[in-house]
Design an enzyme around this catalytic site. Structure first.
Site, mmCIF file in Angstrom:
data_model
loop_
_atom_site.group_PDB
_atom_site.id
_atom_site.type_symbol
_atom_site.label_atom_id
_atom_site.label_comp_id
_atom_site.label_asym_id
_atom_site.label_seq_id
_atom_site.Cartn_x
_atom_site.Cartn_y
_atom_site.Cartn_z
ATOM 1 N N ILE A 88 0.815 -1.223 0.000
ATOM 2 C CA ILE A 88 0.000 0.000 0.000
ATOM 3 C C ILE A 88 0.844 1.266 0.000
ATOM 4 O O ILE A 88 0.316 2.369 -0.119
ATOM 5 C CB ILE A 88 -0.985 0.030 1.195
ATOM 6 N N GLY B 52 11.652 2.036 2.966
ATOM 7 C CA GLY B 52 10.932 0.781 3.082
ATOM 8 C C GLY B 52 9.602 0.753 2.361
ATOM 9 O O GLY B 52 9.081 1.770 1.919
ATOM 10 N N SER B 53 9.053 -0.460 2.260
ATOM 11 C CA SER B 53 7.751 -0.697 1.638
ATOM 12 C C SER B 53 6.757 -1.071 2.726
ATOM 13 O O SER B 53 7.107 -1.740 3.703
ATOM 14 C CB SER B 53 7.856 -1.830 0.617
ATOM 15 N N LYS C 146 17.852 -5.449 5.417
ATOM 16 C CA LYS C 146 18.530 -5.190 6.683
ATOM 17 C C LYS C 146 19.749 -4.291 6.496
ATOM 18 O O LYS C 146 20.060 -3.452 7.348
ATOM 19 C CB LYS C 146 18.953 -6.521 7.314
ATOM 20 N N ASN D 173 12.851 14.928 8.960
ATOM 21 C CA ASN D 173 12.255 14.738 7.627
ATOM 22 C C ASN D 173 10.763 15.073 7.633
ATOM 23 O O ASN D 173 9.934 14.309 7.136
ATOM 24 C CB ASN D 173 12.481 13.311 7.135
#
Length: 300
Positions: A22, A28-29, A45, A147
Site C-alpha cells: 500500500i 521501506g515498503s 537489513k 524529515n
C-alpha cells in the site's frame, strides 16, 4: 521482492500474514497484514534506516512515556505511533528487517493534492500546531525528526482531526545525558532529508537540532498554503549546493521569502520564521511562543 502472501514471525513469535503493498518510500515498503489495525514495514537489513526506526520506537516511543508527557504538558494528542513488533526475514539472497506498526489513513500530501495543492490558512496553522506539539515531545526526549513533510504526516483512520508524524528513519539524537551534540560537521550527513525541506544545518552536515525541525516546518507551511519556495524547482534538479545557497540567501529576508513564495506575507508565518532564524544551534525554543503565533493565525 513482493512479500504478499508471506508469513512473518516477529520477536514475540507471533505470525503476520503479509497483504497487498500500500506504500513505498525511501525508507521501506508498507504492506497490509491479516490484522486491519496494523501494517508491516519492510526493507533490506543492510539499509539501516529501519534499524534506526526500530531503536527509536523501543527507546523513546513507549506508551507510558507518551501518556506521561501528555499529562504533564496538558496536551491531549501527540502525533507519534508505537511499534507493535519487529523481526527479521531471510530470503535466498537477502535478509530483511520488518516493523509492525499502527495502520493509519491517508497522508496530508494526498489531502493537499485533492484540494488544488493548497489548504486554507486556518487548516495550515492547525496542522502546524499539531506538528509543533509532536516535535516538542521528540525534542524533549533528545531527538529531532529530520524529515518533516506532508507525505510523512498521516491522518488517523477514524478521527480525521488527529495527525501523526511518521517515518523515523532520519531521527537524530542531538542530546545525550543532558549534553547537546557539538557543532561539528559530518560530510556523510550532508543534505540528509527531503531536499526541498532540508534545514540549512543539515545541508552543511550538522546533526539536525531543534531549530532544524522548526525551520523545516516553516518551509512546509509555506507550501501547504499553496506557495512555491524559491528553491523548489532547483530541488527537482538535485543540485544540493544551489538549494542550500538559495535557502541561506533568505535567512535574513523573511518578508522577501514569503512574497516570492506566496505573493503576500502572512503575519504569523513572518513572525514564526523570523523567530526560528533567531535561534542558535544549541538553543531550546520557546514552544509556547511558537504555539501562540500559530494559534493567532488559526483563530484570529
Amino acid at each position: 521482492m513482493n512479500f504478499q502472501g508471506l508469513v512473518l514471525t516477529d520477536n514475540c513469535k507471533n505470525q503476520w500474514v503479509v497483504g497487498p503493498l500500500i506504500g513505498k518510500g525511501g525508507f521501506g515498503s508498507i504492506y497490509t497484514t491479516n490484522d486491519n489495525n496494523y501494517v508491516v514495514k519492510i526493507e533490506p537489513k543492510a539499509n539501516g534506516s529501519l534499524f534506526t526506526e526500530q531503536a527509536f520506537y523501543t527507546r523513546v516511543l513507549k506508551p507510558s512515556v507518551i501518556e506521561e508527557w501528555k499529562k504533564s504538558h496538558h496536551i491531549s494528542h501527540v502525533g507519534v505511533i508505537t511499534c507493535k513488533a519487529f523481526g527479521l526475514y531471510k530470503s535466498i539472497n537477502t535478509e530483511y528487517r520488518f516493523l509492525v506498526i499502527n495502520r493509519l489513513g491517508v497522508d496530508l500530501d494526498a489531502v493537499i493534492r485533492a484540494n488544488n495543492n493548497r489548504l486554507p490558512k486556518r487548516s495550515v496553522m492547525l496542522v502546524g500546531i499539531e506538528i509543533l506539539n509532536t516535535i516538542q515531545f521528540m525534542h524533549e526526549q533528545g531527538y529531532s525528526h529530520g524529515n518533516i513533510k506532508a507525505s510523512n504526516i498521516v491522518l488517523d483512520q477514524m478521527d480525521k482531526n488527529k495527525l501523526y508524524l511518521v517515518d523515523y528513519g532520519l531521527v537524530s539524537k542531538f542530546m545525550s545525558n543532558g549534553e547537546h551534540v557539538p557543532f561539528i560537521r559530518n560530510p556523510n550527513k550532508m543534505d540528509n532529508g527531503t531536499l526541498e525541506f532540508t534545514p540549512i544545518d543539515s545541508h552543511k552536515g550538522y546533526v539536525v537540532s531543534r531549530r532544524g525541525d522548526l525551520e523545516t516546518l516553516g518551509y512546509c507551511m509555506i507550501r501547504w498554503l499553496g506557495g512555491i519556495l524559491p528553491w523548489t524547482k532547483i530541488a527537482e534538479t538535485k543540485n544540493c549546493a544551489l538549494v542550500s545557497a538559495t535557502k541561506q540567501k533568505y535567512v535574513n529576508n523573511t518578508t522577501t521569502l514569503l512574497m516570492t513564495s506566496l505573493q503576500y506575507a502572512p503575519r504569523e508565518l513572518l513572525q514564526y520564521i523570523t523567530m526560528v532564524n533567531s535561534l542558535t544551534y544549541f538553543e531550546e525554543p520557546n514552544y509556547d511562543k511558537f504555539r501562540h503565533i500559530l494559534m493567532q493565525g488559526a483563530y484570529y
